[in-house]
Design a protein around this motif. Structure first.
Motif, PDB file in Angstrom:
ATOM      1  N   GLY A 141       2.813   7.664  -4.918  1.00 19.74           N
ATOM      2  CA  GLY A 141       3.473   7.364  -3.342  1.00 19.74           C
ATOM      3  C   GLY A 141       2.765   6.257  -2.626  1.00 19.74           C
ATOM      4  N   LEU A 142       1.833   5.416  -3.517  1.00 20.46           N
ATOM      5  CA  LEU A 142       1.339   4.416  -2.764  1.00 20.46           C
ATOM      6  C   LEU A 142       1.899   3.118  -3.254  1.00 20.46           C
ATOM      7  CD1 LEU A 142      -2.288   5.499  -3.423  1.00 20.46           C
ATOM      8  CD2 LEU A 142      -1.098   5.789  -1.317  1.00 20.46           C
ATOM      9  N   SER A 143       1.931   2.058  -2.378  1.00 20.87           N
ATOM     10  CA  SER A 143       2.461   0.876  -2.690  1.00 20.87           C
ATOM     11  C   SER A 143       1.494   0.125  -3.705  1.00 20.87           C
ATOM     12  CB  SER A 143       2.873  -0.098  -1.579  1.00 20.87           C
ATOM     13  OG  SER A 143       1.432  -0.516  -0.880  1.00 20.87           O
ATOM     14  N   ARG A 144       2.035  -0.855  -4.795  1.00 14.96           N
ATOM     15  CA  ARG A 144       1.332  -1.621  -5.400  1.00 14.96           C
ATOM     16  C   ARG A 144       0.301  -2.355  -4.644  1.00 14.96           C
ATOM     17  NH1 ARG A 144       4.697  -5.243  -9.180  1.00 14.96           N
ATOM     18  NH2 ARG A 144       3.046  -6.099  -9.090  1.00 14.96           N
ATOM     19  N   GLU A 145       0.540  -2.915  -3.723  1.00 11.96           N
ATOM     20  CA  GLU A 145      -0.219  -3.701  -2.983  1.00 11.96           C
ATOM     21  C   GLU A 145      -1.635  -2.873  -2.270  1.00 11.96           C
ATOM     22  OE1 GLU A 145       3.222  -3.656  -2.166  1.00 11.96           O
ATOM     23  OE2 GLU A 145       3.610  -5.670  -3.037  1.00 11.96           O
ATOM     24  N   ASN A 146      -1.178  -1.622  -1.829  1.00 12.54           N
ATOM     25  CA  ASN A 146      -2.123  -0.872  -1.615  1.00 12.54           C
ATOM     26  C   ASN A 146      -3.316  -0.428  -2.716  1.00 12.54           C
ATOM     27  OD1 ASN A 146      -1.639  -0.723   1.252  1.00 12.54           O
ATOM     28  ND2 ASN A 146      -0.342   1.065   1.110  1.00 12.54           N
ATOM     29  N   LEU A 147      -2.814  -0.243  -3.851  1.00 12.94           N
ATOM     30  CA  LEU A 147      -3.642   0.048  -5.039  1.00 12.94           C
ATOM     31  C   LEU A 147      -4.392  -1.082  -5.176  1.00 12.94           C
ATOM     32  CD1 LEU A 147      -1.087   2.143  -7.565  1.00 12.94           C
ATOM     33  CD2 LEU A 147      -2.898   2.908  -6.146  1.00 12.94           C
ATOM     34  N   TYR A 148      -3.758  -2.272  -5.315  1.00  7.98           N
ATOM     35  CA  TYR A 148      -4.432  -3.359  -5.748  1.00  7.98           C
ATOM     36  C   TYR A 148      -5.743  -3.823  -4.632  1.00  7.98           C
ATOM     37  CZ  TYR A 148      -1.107  -5.200  -8.971  1.00  7.98           C
ATOM     38  OH  TYR A 148      -0.271  -5.571  -9.988  1.00  7.98           O
ATOM     39  N   ARG A 149      -5.552  -3.485  -3.502  1.00  5.54           N
ATOM     40  CA  ARG A 149      -6.437  -3.618  -2.487  1.00  5.54           C
ATOM     41  C   ARG A 149      -7.496  -2.495  -2.070  1.00  5.54           C
ATOM     42  NH1 ARG A 149      -3.400  -5.440   1.374  1.00  5.54           N
ATOM     43  NH2 ARG A 149      -2.347  -3.498   1.703  1.00  5.54           N
ATOM     44  N   ALA A 150      -6.932  -1.097  -2.457  1.00  2.96           N
ATOM     45  CA  ALA A 150      -7.966  -0.088  -2.638  1.00  2.96           C
ATOM     46  C   ALA A 150      -8.932   0.151  -3.817  1.00  2.96           C
ATOM     47  CB  ALA A 150      -7.221   1.148  -2.598  1.00  2.96           C
ATOM     48  N   LEU A 151      -8.586  -0.599  -4.821  1.00  8.87           N
ATOM     49  CA  LEU A 151      -9.227  -0.579  -6.163  1.00  8.87           C
ATOM     50  C   LEU A 151      -9.724  -1.996  -6.565  1.00  8.87           C
ATOM     51  CD1 LEU A 151      -6.724   2.028  -8.061  1.00  8.87           C
ATOM     52  CD2 LEU A 151      -8.710   2.478  -6.604  1.00  8.87           C
ATOM     53  N   SER A 152      -9.755  -2.787  -5.314  1.00 17.51           N
ATOM     54  CA  SER A 152     -10.350  -4.207  -5.967  1.00 17.51           C
ATOM     55  C   SER A 152     -11.923  -4.104  -6.015  1.00 17.51           C
ATOM     56  CB  SER A 152      -9.764  -5.089  -4.922  1.00 17.51           C
ATOM     57  OG  SER A 152     -10.435  -4.626  -3.555  1.00 17.51           O
ATOM     58  N   GLY A 153     -12.628  -3.079  -5.306  1.00 17.40           N
ATOM     59  CA  GLY A 153     -14.161  -3.105  -5.068  1.00 17.40           C
ATOM     60  C   GLY A 153     -14.297  -3.806  -4.037  1.00 17.40           C
ATOM     61  N   GLU A 154     -13.485  -4.417  -3.281  1.00 20.04           N
ATOM     62  CA  GLU A 154     -14.018  -5.391  -2.124  1.00 20.04           C
ATOM     63  C   GLU A 154     -13.828  -4.182  -0.685  1.00 20.04           C
ATOM     64  OE1 GLU A 154     -14.175  -8.883  -2.348  1.00 20.04           O
ATOM     65  OE2 GLU A 154     -14.125  -8.670  -4.420  1.00 20.04           O
TER      66      GLU A 154
END
Length: 95
Positions: A56-69
């Motif tokens: 239920g998360l957006s792709r953008e949120n996944l990329y951002r959350a799991l970037s390690g940044e």
């Protein structure tokens, strides 16, 4: 001359056993950023769009959350791990 490509661990995570071993190694580091990036690698291996749909998360949120940044919410980590079929088990220590 052969073309060089950047190494991507996601290309080698083919089985659930591969994923489990990869994430176990990441968790052993105790480094939250490294763990988040490792989870992100598994998400890419499995398909970001599908995992986004399941969590239920957006792709953008996944990329951002799991970037390690950035600091990722624990709820997000648990939702993603659930979608990946990964269960956390406490490490039992001998008394």
């Amino acid at each position: 001359m052969p073309e060089l490509r950047r190494f991507d661990a996601a290309e080698f995570l083919e089985t659930q056993e591969d994923v489990t071993a990869f994430l176990a190694e990441a968790f052993e580091t105790g480094d939250a950023s490294f763990i988040a990036k490792a989870i992100g690698t598994v998400v890419r291996a499995r398909g970001t769009t599908e995992i986004a749909r399941e969590t239920g998360l957006s792709r953008e949120n996944l990329y951002r959350a799991l970037s390690g940044e950035t600091r990722v919410e624990f709820d997000t980590v648990m939702r993603v791990l659930g979608a990946l079929g990964v269960e956390l088990e406490p490490k039992h220590r001998a008394a």
